[in-house]
Design an enzyme around this catalytic site. Structure first.
Site, PDB file in Angstrom:
ATOM      1  N   LYS A  78       0.965  -1.259   0.105  1.00  0.00           N
ATOM      2  CA  LYS A  78       0.036  -0.045   0.078  1.00  0.00           C
ATOM      3  C   LYS A  78       0.887   1.309  -0.057  1.00  0.00           C
ATOM      4  O   LYS A  78       1.876   1.257   0.659  1.00  0.00           O
ATOM      5  CB  LYS A  78      -1.013   0.035   1.167  1.00  0.00           C
ATOM      6  CG  LYS A  78      -1.999   1.051   1.462  1.00  0.00           C
ATOM      7  CD  LYS A  78      -2.892   1.003   2.308  1.00  0.00           C
ATOM      8  CE  LYS A  78      -3.992   2.042   2.334  1.00  0.00           C
ATOM      9  NZ  LYS A  78      -4.995   1.872   3.525  1.00  0.00           N
ATOM     10  N   SER A 158      -9.814   2.161   2.575  1.00  0.00           N
ATOM     11  CA  SER A 158      -8.890   2.979   1.959  1.00  0.00           C
ATOM     12  C   SER A 158      -8.083   2.045   1.082  1.00  0.00           C
ATOM     13  O   SER A 158      -7.417   2.326   0.297  1.00  0.00           O
ATOM     14  CB  SER A 158      -8.138   4.038   2.808  1.00  0.00           C
ATOM     15  OG  SER A 158      -7.503   3.198   3.786  1.00  0.00           O
ATOM     16  N   SER A 182     -10.469   0.057   6.979  1.00  0.00           N
ATOM     17  CA  SER A 182      -9.922   0.158   5.798  1.00  0.00           C
ATOM     18  C   SER A 182      -9.306  -1.062   5.288  1.00  0.00           C
ATOM     19  O   SER A 182      -8.674  -1.154   4.070  1.00  0.00           O
ATOM     20  CB  SER A 182      -8.842   1.233   5.705  1.00  0.00           C
ATOM     21  OG  SER A 182      -9.601   2.603   5.625  1.00  0.00           O
TER      22      SER A 182
END
Length: 492
Positions: A78, A158, A182
């Protein structure tokens, strides 16, 4: 040869050990898959040269019998995790082409254990979002589609890039972060497994901060076993993070397949919210029945302050974000937009560097921390947080091993479908997940079924502090009963 991108992380690990294929072959297969799936926009930066170099080094180690637990396994990272010498932007214009000279603790532990870096994954800007539509690189597309439709769906947020990439077979697993859901919400939207560990289990050092008392790193993977393997490498004490807990990391994989007989599973009545789709209610009951069939005991529990969790979260998280994001000013790193004086330079840089959702949350956070409103909003929200934590403590004190809830109030929705006129519509996606962050507990989302349009739905298990092992044992029961979910590769 089998399609190497269809393997689970555990299968790939065993295949490398058996010398059925090399890490270079495995890595090349995933690099080709990433190239073919660029329409998903899951990766914001691909690192093929570095990946092949790491894979060759892994093959040499495996040949000598010196491989680590993740030796030669290609992963996605990420874009919130600092990667030394590799661009890290938090998917925000304000970080522009920022290339950190240091490595986050979590990723350094993955490289220590032999993992291979495929590239950086898309996410909501500064991890603020529930649909991965706020990224400066554009929205991520969910590999799943509704039956008979080619409408593009969100992967959740997210960590949407992480979930989309894993679900599409672009990497064997991915790092993610969870501040209010998330990891778990995108996992539920994409038919993958995501675990948010106990707060303090994984180091936050080198991860771009959103809300420091809520943020926690964790993996997204294809199976419960894969998640357990990854978490063992990601977890551990770090003196550089003052909130890191000095506690031995267990062999999480050993918990997968362990008997759940006699465990008490709490079913919280407060999670039966008004307007919840019948499909979600039915899935929840099905999950409870599966656990009961495996020998667990079901008990109804009460978490009376659940209804206050979402409003309290959307006070605490923006307040911490407004403080954390004050450091982005165009002076030392990232983007800079000049002005007639230094104050104007700050204003121009922040106004043009931050996206609309980030600006909204900074403004909310600044407002609730301001002199006239601190007691009315922020202090009250922190008191509510204490009550939420106490609800869980009282529940676990009665012998409950874990709590079963839905992971999300719906399946994945269309890109641009929610939150345009009213941001609260988007915030409601976190209704089942925020309590876990507010209380600092571990939570796992496991695929458990599909809706009437063929989209994956997930269930959430909430555990006692530092008892991720029980979640892996229970999660595997649901996984075995529900079967695995694979999206059709319409993009090829």
């Amino acid at each position: 040869m089998t399609d190497l991108t269809s393997l689970t992380l555990a299968e790939a690990r065993d295949g490398l050990a058996a010398k059925s294929f090399s890490s270079l072959q495995l890595t090349d297969a995933h690099l080709a898959a990433i190239e073919a799936a660029r329409v998903l926009n899951a990766f914001v930066l691909e690192t093929p040269d570095q990946a092949r170099s790491m894979a060759k080094a892994a093959d040499a180690k495996i040949a000598k019998g010196e491989g680590g637990p993740l030796e030669g396994l290609p992963l996605g990272i990420k874009d919130l995790f600092a990667t030394s010498g590799v661009r890290t932007t938090a998917c925000s214009k304000i970080l522009d082409d920022f290339t950190p000279p240091y490595e986050s603790t979590v990723t350094s532990q993955l490289w220590r254990d032999g993992a291979v870096l495929l590239g950086k994954l898309n996410n909501d800007e500064f991890a603020m979002g529930s649909s991965n539509e706020t990224s400066c690189f554009g929205p991520v597309v969910n590999p799943w589609r509704r039956e008979g439709s080619d409408a593009k769906l969100v992967p959740g947020g997210s960590s949407g890039g992480s979930a989309s990439a894993v679900a599409a077979g672009l990497c064997l697993g991915a790092t993610a972060t969870d501040t209010g859901g998330s990891i778990r919400q995108p996992a539920a939207f994409t038919g993958t497994v995501g675990i948010k560990p106990t707060y303090g289990r994984c180091s936050r050092w080198g991860i771009v901060a959103f809300a420091s008392s809520l943020d926690q790193a964790g993996p997204i993977a294809r199976t419960v076993r894969d998640s357990a393997i990854l978490l063992r490498s990601m977890a551990g004490y770090d003196a550089k993070d003052t909130t890191s807990v000095d506690r031995a990391v267990p062999d999480y994989e050993a918990a997968v397949g362990r008997s759940v007989k006699g465990m008490k599973i709490g079913i919280p009545k407060e999670y039966r919210i008004g307007g919840m789709p019948a499909e979600i209610e039915a899935l929840w009951k099905q999950g409870a029945d599966w656990l009961k069939a495996a020998g667990a005991e079901l008990v109804e529990v009460s978490l009376p302050h659940t209804k206050y969790a979402l409003p309290a979260y959307y006070i605490v998280a923006p307040a911490e974000a407004s403080s954390n994001l004050a450091r982005y000013d165009g002076v030392r790193y990232g983007a800079r937009v000049n002005g007639r004086n230094i104050t104007e330079m700050y204003e121009n840089t922040r106004a043009q560097g931050f996206g609309a959702e980030v600006i909204r949350r900074i403004m909310i956070g600044t407002y609730v921390l301001s002199a006239g409103y601190y007691d009315a909003y922020y202090l009250r929200a922190q008191k509510v947080r204490t009550l939420i934590k106490r609800d869980f403590e009282e529940c676990f004190a009665k012998g409950v091993s874990a709590i079963l809830t839905p992971a999300t109030p719906s399946a994945a929705f269309g890109i641009g479908e929610k939150g345009g006129a009213d941001p609260v519509e988007m915030y409601l996606n976190d209704i089942f997940t925020v309590t876990v962050n507010m209380a600092g507990l571990p939570g796992i989302a496991v695929p458990a079924g599909r809706d009437s349009q063929g989209l994956p739905l997930g269930l959430q298990l909430i555990g006692r502090p530092f008892d991720e092992e029980t979640l892996f044992s229970l999660g595997e029961v649901i996984e075995q009963a529900a079967g695995r979910f694979t999206a059709a590769k319409w993009w090829i």
